[in-house]
Design a protein around this motif. Sequence first.
Motif, PDB file in Angstrom:
ATOM      1  N   ASP A 108       0.615  -1.131  -0.005  1.00 62.20           N
ATOM      2  CA  ASP A 108      -0.038   0.098   0.127  1.00 62.20           C
ATOM      3  C   ASP A 108       1.006   1.081  -0.063  1.00 62.20           C
ATOM      4  O   ASP A 108       1.503   1.487   1.060  1.00 62.20           O
ATOM      5  N   ARG A 156      -7.668   8.418   7.756  1.00 60.17           N
ATOM      6  CA  ARG A 156      -7.901   7.741   6.538  1.00 60.17           C
ATOM      7  C   ARG A 156      -9.256   7.236   6.194  1.00 60.17           C
ATOM      8  O   ARG A 156      -9.607   7.385   5.061  1.00 60.17           O
ATOM      9  N   ARG A 201     -11.295   8.306   2.672  1.00 63.34           N
ATOM     10  CA  ARG A 201     -11.884   7.358   2.101  1.00 63.34           C
ATOM     11  C   ARG A 201     -13.613   7.932   1.989  1.00 63.34           C
ATOM     12  O   ARG A 201     -14.114   7.183   1.238  1.00 63.34           O
ATOM     13  N   LYS A 233      -8.486   1.305   6.322  1.00 68.19           N
ATOM     14  CA  LYS A 233      -8.676   0.704   5.272  1.00 68.19           C
ATOM     15  C   LYS A 233      -9.557  -0.586   5.098  1.00 68.19           C
ATOM     16  O   LYS A 233     -10.348  -0.608   4.402  1.00 68.19           O
TER      17      LYS A 233
END
Length: 284
Positions: free
Chosen positions: A162, A279, A283, A226
């Motif tokens: 990643d 994060r 997203r 994630k």
Amino acid sequence: MTRDSRITLAVPTRDRPDLVARFLVPGLIDVTARGFAAVVVDQTAGDETRALVEPIEGVRYLRSPPPLSRGRNVAVEAAATPLLAFTDDDVAFDGGWLERVAEAFTAPETGAVCGRARTPEGELLPGRPAGTYRWPANPFGLGSGFNVAFRLAALAVAGPFDEELGAGARFRSAEDSDMLYRILRAGWTVVCSDDLDIVHHDQRSGGGLVRLHHGYGLGAGAQTAKHVLSGDRTAGRIALAQALRHFGWAARSLATFRPGAARLQLVYVRGLLRGFRERRAQRA
């Protein structure tokens, strides 16, 4: 010279030619003299590192922009052996270490092998007990990018590193733990061994250690977000257990009058929460 076709050594490096000259070059000379292939992925702007490593027979010199995870992906694409080992430019190692790493992949289901590190004074640094780990093992602290090896078949299943994680990225760690997590989740095992130790010449202290632990937490939180956002609730449970473990370590440190150690644990948790929030917002 007959080349060993089992494993390749990969070393991403950036802006540290002094460490390359002191630690990496002697290791590369020994590794390649034993017949192993090596790849150095240089993320430095200048040519100092290139001048040091490119003349070594058996070393393939490549260039890549940051972050570290992108350099790891470049090394994976360049590997022509079924196994790929990673280490850092501030690590002392020899070809015997790489030989033992290759031999640790005895079981066909082993997707990764993790070794330990010692300080220059010989002190064994913290690490997971030796053994074979399966899903849903906690990936945090399971291994480190300066002493980890992968089966390329496992990397093909798990996908690339990643590039939002790791040194030089927005979330400046956890590209290694994220890969171990995905390999475990895909059904492979991870072997940890006490017989694969290297010497890590990391000189950070004081404020450097605080920033390091905050970065570790930041990456762990981003990694967790994630996977949780993709529907993986196990990742969330693991991260919660990890945070509680650090709170416990902080409490024990305070109880034994070690406020500096307690601070590092709390800084890690603060970083984990920040990484998760940022994060998740990214997203959304």
